[in-house]
Design an enzyme around this catalytic site. Structure first.
Site, PDB file in Angstrom:
ATOM      1  N   TYR A   1       0.866  -1.181   0.000  1.00  0.00           N
ATOM      2  CA  TYR A   1       0.000   0.000   0.000  1.00  0.00           C
ATOM      3  C   TYR A   1       0.907   1.238   0.000  1.00  0.00           C
ATOM      4  O   TYR A   1       0.854   2.099   0.878  1.00  0.00           O
ATOM      5  CB  TYR A   1      -0.987   0.000   1.172  1.00  0.00           C
ATOM      6  CG  TYR A   1      -2.297   0.630   0.760  1.00  0.00           C
ATOM      7  CD1 TYR A   1      -3.135  -0.019  -0.143  1.00  0.00           C
ATOM      8  CD2 TYR A   1      -2.667   1.887   1.207  1.00  0.00           C
ATOM      9  CE1 TYR A   1      -4.303   0.565  -0.583  1.00  0.00           C
ATOM     10  CE2 TYR A   1      -3.843   2.482   0.768  1.00  0.00           C
ATOM     11  CZ  TYR A   1      -4.645   1.815  -0.114  1.00  0.00           C
ATOM     12  OH  TYR A   1      -5.794   2.402  -0.555  1.00  0.00           O
ATOM     13  N   LEU A   2       1.728   1.285  -1.035  1.00  0.00           N
ATOM     14  CA  LEU A   2       2.865   2.206  -1.087  1.00  0.00           C
ATOM     15  C   LEU A   2       2.438   3.675  -1.098  1.00  0.00           C
ATOM     16  O   LEU A   2       1.436   4.042  -1.706  1.00  0.00           O
ATOM     17  CB  LEU A   2       3.716   1.904  -2.323  1.00  0.00           C
ATOM     18  CG  LEU A   2       4.230   0.462  -2.421  1.00  0.00           C
ATOM     19  CD1 LEU A   2       5.039   0.280  -3.707  1.00  0.00           C
ATOM     20  CD2 LEU A   2       5.062   0.074  -1.209  1.00  0.00           C
TER      21      LEU A   2
ATOM     22  N   GLU B   1       4.257   7.984  -0.343  1.00  0.00           N
ATOM     23  CA  GLU B   1       5.450   8.805  -0.612  1.00  0.00           C
ATOM     24  C   GLU B   1       6.654   8.398   0.248  1.00  0.00           C
ATOM     25  O   GLU B   1       7.797   8.537  -0.173  1.00  0.00           O
ATOM     26  CB  GLU B   1       5.146  10.298  -0.410  1.00  0.00           C
ATOM     27  CG  GLU B   1       4.236  10.890  -1.485  1.00  0.00           C
ATOM     28  CD  GLU B   1       4.803  10.764  -2.904  1.00  0.00           C
ATOM     29  OE1 GLU B   1       6.025  10.910  -3.079  1.00  0.00           O
ATOM     30  OE2 GLU B   1       4.001  10.515  -3.831  1.00  0.00           O
ATOM     31  N   GLY B   2       6.384   7.920   1.467  1.00  0.00           N
ATOM     32  CA  GLY B   2       7.476   7.464   2.339  1.00  0.00           C
ATOM     33  C   GLY B   2       8.205   6.288   1.706  1.00  0.00           C
ATOM     34  O   GLY B   2       9.443   6.282   1.589  1.00  0.00           O
ATOM     35  N   HIS B   3       7.431   5.295   1.286  1.00  0.00           N
ATOM     36  CA  HIS B   3       8.036   4.136   0.608  1.00  0.00           C
ATOM     37  C   HIS B   3       8.785   4.586  -0.648  1.00  0.00           C
ATOM     38  O   HIS B   3       9.872   4.102  -0.951  1.00  0.00           O
ATOM     39  CB  HIS B   3       6.950   3.139   0.182  1.00  0.00           C
ATOM     40  CG  HIS B   3       6.181   2.524   1.311  1.00  0.00           C
ATOM     41  ND1 HIS B   3       4.824   2.644   1.423  1.00  0.00           N
ATOM     42  CD2 HIS B   3       6.574   1.773   2.366  1.00  0.00           C
ATOM     43  CE1 HIS B   3       4.404   1.994   2.488  1.00  0.00           C
ATOM     44  NE2 HIS B   3       5.443   1.456   3.090  1.00  0.00           N
TER      45      HIS B   3
ATOM     46  N   LYS C   1      10.901   6.963   9.998  1.00  0.00           N
ATOM     47  CA  LYS C   1       9.535   7.036  10.534  1.00  0.00           C
ATOM     48  C   LYS C   1       9.347   5.989  11.647  1.00  0.00           C
ATOM     49  O   LYS C   1       8.711   6.248  12.662  1.00  0.00           O
ATOM     50  CB  LYS C   1       8.544   6.798   9.385  1.00  0.00           C
ATOM     51  CG  LYS C   1       7.174   6.291   9.754  1.00  0.00           C
ATOM     52  CD  LYS C   1       6.307   7.376  10.314  1.00  0.00           C
ATOM     53  CE  LYS C   1       4.853   7.008  10.442  1.00  0.00           C
ATOM     54  NZ  LYS C   1       4.584   5.747  11.103  1.00  0.00           N
ATOM     55  N   ASP C   2       9.902   4.798  11.424  1.00  0.00           N
ATOM     56  CA  ASP C   2       9.849   3.741  12.440  1.00  0.00           C
ATOM     57  C   ASP C   2      11.243   3.654  13.059  1.00  0.00           C
ATOM     58  O   ASP C   2      12.015   2.737  12.775  1.00  0.00           O
ATOM     59  CB  ASP C   2       9.426   2.426  11.794  1.00  0.00           C
ATOM     60  CG  ASP C   2       8.078   2.578  11.103  1.00  0.00           C
ATOM     61  OD1 ASP C   2       7.064   2.608  11.803  1.00  0.00           O
ATOM     62  OD2 ASP C   2       8.059   2.726   9.866  1.00  0.00           O
TER      63      ASP C   2
ATOM     64  N   GLN D   1      12.444   0.603  15.043  1.00  0.00           N
ATOM     65  CA  GLN D   1      12.637  -0.528  14.121  1.00  0.00           C
ATOM     66  C   GLN D   1      13.986  -0.399  13.388  1.00  0.00           C
ATOM     67  O   GLN D   1      14.740  -1.366  13.270  1.00  0.00           O
ATOM     68  CB  GLN D   1      11.487  -0.536  13.122  1.00  0.00           C
ATOM     69  CG  GLN D   1      11.653  -1.472  11.955  1.00  0.00           C
ATOM     70  CD  GLN D   1      10.411  -1.495  11.082  1.00  0.00           C
ATOM     71  OE1 GLN D   1       9.430  -2.130  11.423  1.00  0.00           O
ATOM     72  NE2 GLN D   1      10.431  -0.795   9.967  1.00  0.00           N
TER      73      GLN D   1
ATOM     74  N   ARG E   1      -1.388   3.314   7.228  1.00  0.00           N
ATOM     75  CA  ARG E   1      -2.517   3.302   8.168  1.00  0.00           C
ATOM     76  C   ARG E   1      -3.321   4.603   8.142  1.00  0.00           C
ATOM     77  O   ARG E   1      -4.406   4.645   8.721  1.00  0.00           O
ATOM     78  CB  ARG E   1      -2.023   3.010   9.586  1.00  0.00           C
ATOM     79  CG  ARG E   1      -1.607   1.552   9.768  1.00  0.00           C
ATOM     80  CD  ARG E   1      -1.268   1.239  11.216  1.00  0.00           C
ATOM     81  NE  ARG E   1      -1.126  -0.183  11.448  1.00  0.00           N
ATOM     82  CZ  ARG E   1       0.039  -0.843  11.523  1.00  0.00           C
ATOM     83  NH1 ARG E   1       1.172  -0.188  11.380  1.00  0.00           N
ATOM     84  NH2 ARG E   1       0.069  -2.146  11.736  1.00  0.00           N
TER      85      ARG E   1
HETATM   86  P1  AMP Z   1       5.828  -0.425   6.179  1.00  0.00           P
HETATM   87  O1  AMP Z   1       5.275  -0.760   4.828  1.00  0.00           O
HETATM   88  O2  AMP Z   1       4.955   0.465   6.976  1.00  0.00           O
HETATM   89  O3  AMP Z   1       6.290  -1.664   6.925  1.00  0.00           O
HETATM   90  O4  AMP Z   1       7.145   0.422   5.915  1.00  0.00           O
HETATM   91  C1  AMP Z   1       8.166  -0.041   5.077  1.00  0.00           C
HETATM   92  C2  AMP Z   1       9.364   0.876   5.208  1.00  0.00           C
HETATM   93  O5  AMP Z   1       8.986   2.199   4.830  1.00  0.00           O
HETATM   94  C3  AMP Z   1       9.899   0.964   6.637  1.00  0.00           C
HETATM   95  O6  AMP Z   1      11.309   1.013   6.595  1.00  0.00           O
HETATM   96  C4  AMP Z   1       9.329   2.261   7.126  1.00  0.00           C
HETATM   97  O7  AMP Z   1      10.086   2.884   8.146  1.00  0.00           O
HETATM   98  C5  AMP Z   1       9.358   3.093   5.856  1.00  0.00           C
HETATM   99  N1  AMP Z   1       8.399   4.208   5.954  1.00  0.00           N
HETATM  100  C6  AMP Z   1       7.083   4.129   6.271  1.00  0.00           C
HETATM  101  N2  AMP Z   1       6.539   5.370   6.314  1.00  0.00           N
HETATM  102  C7  AMP Z   1       7.535   6.244   6.019  1.00  0.00           C
HETATM  103  C8  AMP Z   1       7.619   7.663   5.918  1.00  0.00           C
HETATM  104  N3  AMP Z   1       6.569   8.445   6.117  1.00  0.00           N
HETATM  105  N4  AMP Z   1       8.811   8.211   5.612  1.00  0.00           N
HETATM  106  C9  AMP Z   1       9.910   7.434   5.421  1.00  0.00           C
HETATM  107  N5  AMP Z   1       9.894   6.090   5.509  1.00  0.00           N
HETATM  108  C10 AMP Z   1       8.729   5.496   5.803  1.00  0.00           C
END
Ligand code: AMP
Length: 284
Positions: free
Chosen positions: A36-37, A39-41, A153-154, A157, A191
């Protein structure tokens, strides 16, 4: 379109082939995601595309990192949409394995980073980080990347994965990527789709409380207790914030701080309605 792989063996064969075909060494970047990509991804993916010959994006909603009453079932999933985003960006390979592929029958081996996994998020989501480190290690084993892209962001982690890579002597460089925010400051997150319009306004309390804390720090207030009180009071003024799990002040390695200084982190986790949000801020 990027090549889509669902099986470990097929992905390994493909990557092996790529490495054999070229006369020069081929560098591989891995971007692990739950899909569910947003801008962060995309920021992680762009960084990997810049730094590597091949970029592998994994898309897998990992069941072992969700607690029994968490949002595993309702977590947003849309592989077609994600594939289109990856195509736009120029991703080479998407790995979207099945549960059977990642957790073979009889699966009973896990990896756990002691200490760091037990604080902050670890207190509120027992077992969460064990699920994260186990799946990240498995993905590293499948892809054998040169570089691994993780978002700030995490933050916890990121620190835990860095620790694991160091402790287990994994031949991969962890590349941290700054948090990407919506224009109004809300950190991008898969989310966020759970939030109603009204809830979204209350979700902004986190980012705004970071600005408040930074302003107070700039004025010379460095005491973590006072800063926490001010942030809490401010966050509670937003009507749909249901519960604050924590507001924590740490150094960059997640050790608690009493006096806050430049380079430290402020970490917040809270509930807006039924949505749990986490975010953090680097003190400048
Ligand atoms: P997720 O799909 O939420 O497990 O996130 C996958 C990767 O994307 C993890 O390394 C997260 O820290 C990173 N990520 C999620 N949201 C953001 C964001 N807003 N900015 C930068 N990286 C992010």
């Amino acid at each position: 379109m990027p090549l889509l792989f669902r099986k470990v063996k097929e992905l390994r064969n493909h990557l092996k082939g790529l490495k054999c075909d070229r006369d020069k060494p081929v560098s591989v970047g891995l971007v692990p995601t739950m899909g569910y990509l947003h801008e962060g991804h995309k920021a992680l993916i762009r960084e990997s595309l810049l730094q590597n010959d091949i970029t592998v994006v994994s898309i897998y909603v990992n069941p072992t990192q969700f607690g029994p009453n968490e949002d595993y079932q309702r977590y947003p999933r849309d592989l077609q949409r994600d594939m289109a985003i990856c195509e736009d960006l120029g991703v080479d390979v998407v790995f979207a394995p099945t549960d059977e592929e990642m957790y073979p029958l009889g699966f009973s081996t896990e990896v756990y980073v002691k200490g760091l996994s037990e604080v902050l998020e670890g207190k509120f989501r027992p077992g969460h980080f064990k699920g994260v480190t186990t799946i990240v290690l498995k993905l590293i084993n499948v892809v054998s990347p040169d570089r691994l892209y993780m978002g700030e962001k995490d933050y916890q982690q990121l620190k835990i994965v860095e620790r694991m890579v160091k402790d287990l002597l994994l031949p991969v460089e962890v590349v941290p990527v700054k948090t990407v925010r919506e224009p109004d400051g809300l950190a991008c997150s898969s989310r966020n789709v759970y939030l109603s319009e009204e809830e979204r306004k209350s979700a902004l309390s986190i980012y705004k409380s970071f600005l408040l804390a930074q302003e107070l720090i700039n004025k010379g207030i460095k005491d973590a207790k006072t800063l926490r009180q001010k942030m809490e009071e401010f966050i509670r003024s937003f009507p749909l914030v249901r519960k604050i799990d924590y507001i924590a002040f740490t150094d960059k390695d997640l050790n608690p701080k009493i006096e806050v200084e430049k380079g430290d982190r402020i970490l917040v986790a809270l509930w807006v309605g039924n949505t749990r949000l986490v975010d953090n801020w680097e003190v400048s």
